[in-house]
Design an enzyme around this catalytic site. Structure first.
Site, short mmCIF file in Angstrom:
data_model
loop_
_atom_site.label_atom_id
_atom_site.label_comp_id
_atom_site.label_asym_id
_atom_site.label_seq_id
_atom_site.Cartn_x
_atom_site.Cartn_y
_atom_site.Cartn_z
N LEU A 10 86.98 39.51 1.89
CA LEU A 10 85.80 40.13 1.28
C LEU A 10 86.15 41.05 0.13
O LEU A 10 85.28 41.46 -0.63
CB LEU A 10 85.02 40.91 2.35
CG LEU A 10 84.46 40.10 3.51
CD1 LEU A 10 83.78 41.02 4.52
CD2 LEU A 10 83.49 39.03 3.02
N GLY A 11 87.41 41.41 0.02
CA GLY A 11 87.83 42.30 -1.05
C GLY A 11 89.16 42.94 -0.73
O GLY A 11 89.60 42.98 0.43
N GLY A 13 91.69 46.44 -2.01
CA GLY A 13 91.83 47.65 -2.79
C GLY A 13 93.25 48.18 -2.75
O GLY A 13 94.19 47.49 -2.32
N GLY A 16 94.14 48.74 1.19
CA GLY A 16 94.02 47.73 2.21
C GLY A 16 93.20 46.54 1.78
O GLY A 16 92.69 46.47 0.65
N VAL A 18 90.04 43.74 3.11
CA VAL A 18 88.91 43.54 4.03
C VAL A 18 88.64 42.06 4.15
O VAL A 18 88.52 41.34 3.15
CB VAL A 18 87.65 44.28 3.53
CG1 VAL A 18 86.51 44.08 4.52
CG2 VAL A 18 87.93 45.76 3.33
N LYS A 33 89.14 45.71 8.18
CA LYS A 33 89.94 46.31 7.11
C LYS A 33 91.35 46.56 7.63
O LYS A 33 91.54 47.27 8.61
CB LYS A 33 89.30 47.62 6.64
CG LYS A 33 90.10 48.33 5.55
CD LYS A 33 89.40 49.61 5.11
CE LYS A 33 90.19 50.33 4.03
NZ LYS A 33 89.50 51.58 3.58
N ASP A 128 84.94 58.91 -3.56
CA ASP A 128 85.07 57.60 -4.20
C ASP A 128 83.73 56.87 -4.20
O ASP A 128 83.65 55.68 -3.84
CB ASP A 128 86.13 56.76 -3.48
CG ASP A 128 86.61 55.59 -4.34
OD1 ASP A 128 86.37 55.61 -5.57
OD2 ASP A 128 87.21 54.65 -3.79
#
Length: 415
Positions: A10-11, A13, A16, A18, A33, A128
């Site tokens: 899902l993504g 960063g 970490g 996800v 995550k 953030d």
């Protein structure tokens, strides 16, 4: 992890990744995550800032952590509820050709401010806030959009109300507040509110960031070009810090916010303007922002609360309970004069500024207050008609509108 069937990513960063997953027994869909850094043992995992924040925080507009797992290799896995509507950044891309209605904007940011208000009441700074960290449970097809704030990896717990030193390497650059860009370590909760204002302006501008800086130097230059130099808006700490760090920028006054956010209504523009105050002390808190006229439909009909010193009173209401009472009362009733006449008359006679313009109700009087200091030379941001009074506003916004190449050599930051 053996209980979950891992699906698509899902993504990813800095801290970490996800991934979508499904519980093998119950069939429940979740988001997992996985942190990149390893932990030696369970106690080390429980001391992680994000883990401590997730254990302390529980709110309907903050993504819920269902389970914490530590595998044999030392990797931490956080099992969250799955929010399938995507994030606000993807929502902006999808609707870039058409602006969101004020109903959408009101719904999204009322929920976002509720989440931030709750976090601040629990003494946690998010640090953030950005469109990617605002998840949507609806794809926007209906007016009933529910949001969830995600990614508490940079969350910081503040033990006392007094600002204390924090690291300044936080927040995504485009949503980083001026005090963080200036490396002022004693920042506090208002830095989150700056980010909310920047995100709100981006949503109104059809997904175009308000301050798309290429680096920290360019970011600071863009902010000052639009919001004014600290010396011109009465932010003494910012001015002192720029002098100490030998940062040299033109001492410009604030430019017209309407010129860069032309699609915003007056209530929306009012809130964005106050959230993007250069001086953190002048920004409303999250709870105060919830009382702004934009969210009047979410408040009791007979009571509107604005930040202390910026109160709106209805006819028949009792004495003003604001902390300071140095502000002159309004001489105008909404609807008795048009917006342009009120502001022209006010700025010429008393040098006052409209801080709030409520929806058209005969019983509401817009509150006017005097400048905060004789040196505070602030322009009115939310009245497009002022652009037609013969003043040359183009010079004050040109630095924000030009590209990076055109501004080469324009500023000597000396950082």
């Amino acid at each position: 992890m053996h209980r979950y069937e891992i699906g698509a990513s899902l993504g990813e960063g800095a801290f970490g990744q996800v991934r979508q997953a499904k519980h093998k027994e119950t069939g429940e869909k979740v988001a997992i995550k996985t942190l990149k850094d390893k932990c030696r043992d369970f106690n080390t995992m429980m001391r992680l800032p994000e883990v401590k924040a997730l254990r302390a925080i529980s709110h309907e507009n903050i993504v819920k952590c269902k389970e914490l797992l530590l595998d044999r290799k030392g990797y931490v896995h956080m099992v969250f509820e799955l929010v399938e509507g995507g994030n606000l950044e993807a929502f902006n891309r999808k609707h870039r050709g058409s602006p969101l209605t004020e109903l959408h904007i009101r719904s999204i940011f009322y929920q976002l401010l509720r989440a931030i208000s709750y976090m601040h009441s629990m003494r946690h700074m998010h640090r953030d806030i950005k469109p990617e960290n605002i998840l949507l449970q609806s794809n926007g097809a209906t007016d009933n959009i529910k949001i969830k704030v995600a990614d508490l990896g940079l969350t910081k717990f503040c033990e006392s109300a007094k600002p204390r030193p924090h690291t300044t390497y936080v927040a995504t650059r485009w949503y980083r507040s001026p005090e963080i860009l200036l490396r002022i370590s004693n920042y506090s909760f208002p830095s989150d509110l700056w980010a909310v204002g920047a995100v709100m302006a981006e949503v109104v501008c059809r997904g175009e960031p308000l301050f798309p800086g290429d680096d920290e130097r360019d970011q600071l230059a863009r902010i000052i070009a639009l919001r004014g130099h600290p010396a011109m808006v009465g932010w003494q700490l910012g001015e002192i810090t720029m002098n100490e760090r030998h940062i040299r920028l033109p001492k410009t006054t604030p430019s017209s916010l309407r010129s860069v956010v032309p699609l915003a209504s007056l209530p929306v523009l009012q809130l964005i303007s106050d959230l993007l105050e250069m001086d953190p002390a002048r920004r409303p808190s999250a709870s105060e922002a919830l009382g702004y006229p934009l969210f009047v439909s979410h408040r009791p009909e007979n009571y509107i609360r604005l930040p202390s010193g910026k109160r709106q009173r209805l006819d028949g209401e009792g004495l003003d309970t604001a902390r300071t009472r140095d502000y002159p009362s309004s001489r105008w009733t909404a609807g008795s004069q048009n917006e342009d006449e009120i502001l022209r008359q006010g700025s010429e006679s008393k040098r006052v500024r409209v801080k709030a313009l409520l929806p058209p109700k005969d019983t509401v009087k817009p509150h006017m207050h005097a400048p905060r200091s004789p040196q505070y030379n602030e322009k009115v941001f939310n009245i497009p008609s002022l652009l037609d009074n013969g003043d040359n506003w183009s010079d004050s916004t040109i630095c924000h509108q030009l590209g990076r190449r055109s501004r080469a050599g324009k500023f000597d930051l000396g950082i």
